[in-house]
Design a protein around this motif. Structure first.
Motif, PDB file in Angstrom:
ATOM      1  N   VAL A 592     -38.729 -41.572 -74.229  1.00  0.00           N
ATOM      2  CA  VAL A 592     -39.735 -42.194 -73.327  1.00  0.00           C
ATOM      3  C   VAL A 592     -40.415 -41.204 -72.400  1.00  0.00           C
ATOM      4  CG1 VAL A 592     -40.291 -44.028 -71.686  1.00  0.00           C
ATOM      5  CG2 VAL A 592     -38.878 -44.692 -73.700  1.00  0.00           C
ATOM      6  N   THR A 593     -41.484 -40.901 -72.235  1.00  0.00           N
ATOM      7  CA  THR A 593     -42.336 -39.690 -71.579  1.00  0.00           C
ATOM      8  C   THR A 593     -43.160 -40.557 -70.448  1.00  0.00           C
ATOM      9  OG1 THR A 593     -41.730 -38.421 -73.158  1.00  0.00           O
ATOM     10  CG2 THR A 593     -43.422 -37.794 -71.309  1.00  0.00           C
ATOM     11  N   ILE A 594     -43.095 -40.297 -69.104  1.00  0.00           N
ATOM     12  CA  ILE A 594     -43.868 -41.041 -68.014  1.00  0.00           C
ATOM     13  C   ILE A 594     -44.737 -39.702 -67.627  1.00  0.00           C
ATOM     14  CG2 ILE A 594     -44.168 -42.092 -65.988  1.00  0.00           C
ATOM     15  CD1 ILE A 594     -41.233 -43.284 -66.488  1.00  0.00           C
ATOM     16  N   THR A 595     -46.138 -39.860 -67.573  1.00  0.00           N
ATOM     17  CA  THR A 595     -46.955 -38.819 -67.333  1.00  0.00           C
ATOM     18  C   THR A 595     -47.891 -39.594 -65.946  1.00  0.00           C
ATOM     19  OG1 THR A 595     -48.678 -39.310 -68.861  1.00  0.00           O
ATOM     20  CG2 THR A 595     -47.057 -37.663 -69.514  1.00  0.00           C
ATOM     21  N   VAL A 596     -48.355 -38.568 -65.326  1.00  0.00           N
ATOM     22  CA  VAL A 596     -49.344 -39.166 -64.066  1.00  0.00           C
ATOM     23  C   VAL A 596     -50.465 -37.949 -64.228  1.00  0.00           C
ATOM     24  CG1 VAL A 596     -49.510 -39.278 -61.859  1.00  0.00           C
ATOM     25  CG2 VAL A 596     -47.412 -39.784 -62.822  1.00  0.00           C
ATOM     26  N   SER A 597     -51.826 -38.681 -64.138  1.00  0.00           N
ATOM     27  CA  SER A 597     -52.907 -37.568 -64.079  1.00  0.00           C
ATOM     28  C   SER A 597     -53.957 -38.520 -63.150  1.00  0.00           C
ATOM     29  CB  SER A 597     -53.389 -37.645 -65.363  1.00  0.00           C
ATOM     30  OG  SER A 597     -53.750 -38.994 -66.167  1.00  0.00           O
ATOM     31  N   ILE A 598     -55.032 -37.663 -62.879  1.00  0.00           N
ATOM     32  CA  ILE A 598     -56.017 -38.019 -61.946  1.00  0.00           C
ATOM     33  C   ILE A 598     -57.234 -38.192 -63.211  1.00  0.00           C
ATOM     34  CG2 ILE A 598     -57.592 -37.501 -60.126  1.00  0.00           C
ATOM     35  CD1 ILE A 598     -54.674 -37.613 -59.186  1.00  0.00           C
ATOM     36  N   SER A 599     -57.244 -39.614 -63.649  1.00  0.00           N
ATOM     37  CA  SER A 599     -58.397 -39.837 -64.518  1.00  0.00           C
ATOM     38  C   SER A 599     -59.718 -40.037 -64.101  1.00  0.00           C
ATOM     39  CB  SER A 599     -58.047 -41.306 -64.890  1.00  0.00           C
ATOM     40  OG  SER A 599     -58.014 -42.378 -64.023  1.00  0.00           O
ATOM     41  N   ARG A 600     -59.882 -40.130 -62.585  1.00  0.00           N
ATOM     42  CA  ARG A 600     -61.244 -40.137 -61.958  1.00  0.00           C
ATOM     43  C   ARG A 600     -60.890 -39.755 -60.547  1.00  0.00           C
ATOM     44  NH1 ARG A 600     -63.340 -45.622 -63.736  1.00  0.00           N
ATOM     45  NH2 ARG A 600     -63.415 -45.806 -61.337  1.00  0.00           N
ATOM     46  N   PRO A 601     -62.059 -39.237 -60.073  1.00  0.00           N
ATOM     47  CA  PRO A 601     -61.655 -38.797 -58.418  1.00  0.00           C
ATOM     48  C   PRO A 601     -61.074 -40.056 -57.778  1.00  0.00           C
ATOM     49  CG  PRO A 601     -63.937 -38.026 -59.086  1.00  0.00           C
ATOM     50  CD  PRO A 601     -63.210 -38.939 -60.164  1.00  0.00           C
ATOM     51  N   ASP A 602     -61.262 -41.174 -57.955  1.00  0.00           N
ATOM     52  CA  ASP A 602     -60.730 -42.425 -57.161  1.00  0.00           C
ATOM     53  C   ASP A 602     -59.711 -43.224 -57.997  1.00  0.00           C
ATOM     54  OD1 ASP A 602     -62.537 -43.392 -59.182  1.00  0.00           O
ATOM     55  OD2 ASP A 602     -63.485 -44.667 -57.775  1.00  0.00           O
ATOM     56  N   ARG A 603     -59.105 -42.805 -59.166  1.00  0.00           N
ATOM     57  CA  ARG A 603     -58.137 -43.076 -59.800  1.00  0.00           C
ATOM     58  C   ARG A 603     -57.137 -42.344 -59.985  1.00  0.00           C
ATOM     59  NH1 ARG A 603     -60.472 -47.280 -58.636  1.00  0.00           N
ATOM     60  NH2 ARG A 603     -61.081 -49.006 -59.657  1.00  0.00           N
ATOM     61  N   VAL A 604     -55.804 -43.008 -60.094  1.00  0.00           N
ATOM     62  CA  VAL A 604     -54.575 -42.186 -60.566  1.00  0.00           C
ATOM     63  C   VAL A 604     -54.143 -43.058 -62.056  1.00  0.00           C
ATOM     64  CG1 VAL A 604     -52.216 -41.712 -60.225  1.00  0.00           C
ATOM     65  CG2 VAL A 604     -53.796 -41.429 -58.393  1.00  0.00           C
ATOM     66  N   ARG A 605     -53.803 -42.413 -62.859  1.00  0.00           N
ATOM     67  CA  ARG A 605     -53.273 -42.860 -64.136  1.00  0.00           C
ATOM     68  C   ARG A 605     -51.819 -42.665 -64.371  1.00  0.00           C
ATOM     69  NH1 ARG A 605     -56.633 -42.500 -69.694  1.00  0.00           N
ATOM     70  NH2 ARG A 605     -57.826 -44.139 -68.574  1.00  0.00           N
TER      71      ARG A 605
END
Length: 790
Positions: A592-605
């Motif tokens: 199980v892999t958990i990733t974090v990214s900035i999908s948009r300037p005002d959103r964290v995925r």
């Protein structure tokens, strides 16, 4: 001399001497004559040059020098085109080329060659300003042949025709301008006629067509040639021709400009025989050839159609206005009634007899105000003044009135773009009654919703209480060191715990879903560090994952990860749901892999990806619907089918969203997009924990715990649980009131209290315990439900 005659010898000698003298004198005279010919050539009035075959200038007349503004010693012995080149300012000049061609022709053909008038500009001396001067010449080139027939010289003669060319040009320009003016005048006259919007026909006094314009051709379908010279009756319908000639003669008897038959329906006839409505205006024209008449004919087919359409529209508008159930009236910019329906007329009542169209607003108001229910005359008077004042200031209005017959009316006045007013009067009597019914229904629904919430809360408590007892005693059996369970009984107790925990999760999910649907779930957003939540979720998931040999990891995180604006508890709940699903539906020894990214300037995925079974394509569209488990309803894996529904709605309540992608047999990836907190603060990693450490309560000396619970099973469970702790003493009370009394006397360190108690509830009792601790001066903590305080 006849044969035998005697030769006159002496006479011959004398003749010979005389002949010799004559020859000498002749040669001397010839020499003198040759000098005179050169002088004569140079002084001749014509403009001439003498050229050698290689086009070198060897002689020139004075007239030529004057015409070309040159000097004899400056041009003799030089090549012709060196002295007279083309004007360099005119790249298109052809003087040199044309002259060379003519001279070549003379050299080749040995015949004179007359050239057309040439434009050949002459270089102006520096003393006169330099540059080139425009000149036009009429040149002729003559060959001078030697005794053996060769061209010895070329005599180049020219005539300066510049003035004549300029004069001719001016005359041509004048003639051209005159012709253009004439043509333009004629064209303007034709254009004036042809651009006229109406057909124009000029008639002689005998009714013959003399002239027509283009619009006549277009309207009637004839060519001009087909109309000129014809009788006017060619354009008149056959049914009207009998009396037309008499009317035409009557017009010529006293010709005057006038419309023809303004009240008559006039028609024209096209070439194809069809008729169409027209209007005709006649104007007499008096000239040298007598009186003619100009007839202006207008095709009014379109206008008649528009008039008919306008009439139909007006009729439809009147019908539509009349069909309106409520009262409708239209006032003009002077506030006089223009249009109304019968409902409005009945509203005015019989106090204003006769037609009401044209009446002023104040007259209609005075007639209507008598039927309105007012508390007293003062209110009536004030109402009228307000209405008149708003109308005088061209303001719209909306107000409601109650009529004497019990009806409730809503009046709306709206201004139109033209300055008028549209008045609509709605009968709200039924709406008021329905609104009251809706209020009663809403109150009943709210009561039912409250009852539902109370029921769910009560059911939750009633289900949780025995279930917690089951789970609690099962856990005590597992942990009992005095009388340990056998392996066989441990397996059975483990099954009891597994089923009980599943049932507890089901109760929690159903309760959460019902709160969300009822709008009763409270969300409190705050700045939350993503790293901290991920650390908590990972540590919570790892024990579950280790049991199945599944590895949980967090991928590299973006630099300067911002904090998110979420409800901390609900955010962790979403990630726990994704993580537990990823473990449950994974393969043995998967990941199980958990990733974090900035999908948009005002959103964290935050995305959770597994290596499990995946979801079939035909099951994916129903994945976020309640009780849908994507084909696992009858599988060995336990689940409620509402976890993802709750997850999606929780994310939306926090201003975020969820999504997923999955391929059957390859695994799934679920993500939640959360809004970035407005503060712009960055997430910081949680403090490091010592390897293998677990939080626990540490205290020195003995501690006293007060447990307020009315359920005997729960009390028994708590007694057994505390008995396993060496430094804890337990007091119990069945009501909050008894608990408060015990707390005053025994001063417990911790109070654990059920929320649902007989008499005073746990929520009401908590402040009492807090006051006891504050007033009696001892530290005490209070926890509700089954939570421990420290």
């Amino acid at each position: 001399m006849s044969p035998g005659a005697k030769k006159p010898t002496a006479r011959v000698l004398v003749v010979d001497d005389e002949a010799s003298g004559l020859r000498t004198r002749g040669r001397r005279m010839a020499s003198e004559l040759e000098l005179d010919f050169r002088l004569l050539f140079q002084s001749a009035p014509g403009c001439c040059l003498v050229l050698t075959p290689d086009l070198t200038i060897v002689a020139v007349s004075d007239a030529y020098l004057r015409a070309t503004m040159t000097a004899r010693d400056a041009i003799l012995g030089r090549a012709l085109f060196d002295v007279f080149p083309d004007n360099p300012d005119e790249p298109s000049a052809t003087g040199v080329a044309n002259m060379r061609a003519s001279l070549t022709h003379v050299l080749t053909e040995k015949h004179p060659h007359e050239m057309a008038v040439q434009k050949y500009d002459i270089r102006r001396p520096a003393s006169q300003g330099g540059g080139f001067e425009e000149r036009h010449w009429s040149p002729v080139n003559y060959p001078a042949l030697s005794s053996d027939g060769r061209v010895a010289y070329i005599i180049h003669c020219v005539e300066d025709v510049t003035d004549m060319v300029r004069l001719t040009r001016k005359e041509s320009e004048h003639n051209t301008a005159l012709r253009e003016l004439t043509v333009r005048s004629e064209e303007r006259y034709r254009e004036l006629l042809d651009t006229a919007p109406d057909a124009m026909v000029v008639l002689t006094n005998d009714g013959r067509i003399q002239l027509v314009n283009a619009q006549t051709e277009k309207v009637f379908g004839y060519a001009r040639s087909e109309l000129v010279g014809q009788d006017l009756e060619i354009l008149v319908p056959i049914r009207f021709r009998q009396g037309h000639a008499a009317k035409f003669r009557a017009f010529f008897a006293s010709p005057a400009a006038r419309p023809m038959g303004p009240r008559l329906e006039l028609f024209g006839r096209r070439k194809d025989g069809t008729e169409f409505p027209i209007e005709v205006s006649l104007s007499p024209l008096r000239g040298e050839q007598g009186v003619t008449v100009s007839a202006t004919i207008r095709d009014v087919t379109e206008r008649k159609g528009l008039e008919a359409a306008a009439k139909r529209t007006a009729e439809r508008l009147a019908s539509a206005v009349e069909s309106i159930q409520d009262a409708f009236a239209l006032f003009d910019e002077d506030d006089r009634l223009v249009l109304c329906n019968s409902v409005y007329r009945r509203l005015i009542g019989e106090s204003l007899p006769g037609p009401v169209v044209g009446k002023s607003y104040e007259e209609l108001l005075d007639a209507w105000i008598r039927d309105i229910d007012f508390p007293d005359e003062a209110v009536r008077t004030r109402f009228r003044e307000e209405r008149v004042a708003r109308r005088s200031h061209h303001q719209g209005a909306m107000f409601e009135v109650h009529m004497l017959d019990g009806r409730s009316l809503r009046v709306i006045d709206r201004r139109t773009a033209e300055g008028g007013t549209v008045k609509t009067v709605w009968d709200l009597t039924d709406d008021v009654e329905r609104a009251e019914e809706l209020r009663e229904a809403r109150a009943a629904a709210e009561a039912a919703s409250a009852a539902k919430s109370d029921f769910l809360s009560s059911m939750s408590h009633e289900l949780r209480t025995p279930l917690n007892a089951i789970l609690g005693f099962a856990q005590l059996l597992q942990r009992d060191k005095k009388e340990p369970l056998s392996e066989r009984h441990k397996d059975r107790v483990a099954q009891i715990l597994l089923g009980g925990q599943h049932l507890l999760r089901l109760i929690d999910d159903i309760l959460d879903l019902s709160r969300i649907e009822a709008g009763g779930l409270s969300i409190s957003t705050e700045p939350v560090g993503v790293l901290e939540i991920l650390d908590e979720v990972k540590r919570t998931l790892e024990p579950m994952a280790e049991g199945q040999g599944i590895h949980v990891k967090i991928d590299a995180l973006p630099p300067e990860l911002p904090m998110v604006a979420v409800d901390r508890t609900r955010f962790a709940q979403i990630l726990m749901n994704f993580g537990s699903n990823a473990i449950k539906y994974n393969r043995p020894a998967g990941s199980v892999t958990i990733t974090v990214s900035i999908s948009r300037p005002d959103r964290v995925r935050i995305a959770v990806k597994d290596t499990g079974l995946g979801i079939a394509a035909d099951k994916q569209e129903r994945l976020f619907q309640p009780f849908q488990r994507a084909g696992q309803e009858f599988g060995p894996i336990q689940g409620t089918g509402i976890g993802l529904v709750i997850t999606k709605r929780l994310a939306e309540l926090m201003g975020g969203d969820v999504g997923f992608r999955s391929a059957s047999g390859e695994g799934s990836e679920f993500w939640v997009d959360t809004p970035v907190h407005a503060s712009g603060a960055r997430s910081t990693p949680p403090p490091a924990r010592p390897e293998g450490s677990t939080p626990r309560i540490v205290a020195e000396g003995r501690r006293l715990v007060l447990y307020v619970e009315d359920n005997p099973a729960s009390v028994t469970f708590m007694i057994d649980l505390v008995s396993t702790l060496e430094n804890i003493d337990l007091l119990t009370a069945t009501t909050a009131e008894l608990g408060v009394d015990l707390a005053r006397r025994r001063r417990p360190d911790v109070v654990i209290m059920d929320i649902n108690l007989p008499g005073m509830s746990g929520m009401e009792g908590a402040p009492r315990f807090a006051r006891c601790a504050r007033d009696d001066g001892y530290p005490g903590d209070c926890a509700h439900g089954g939570c421990f305080g420290s």
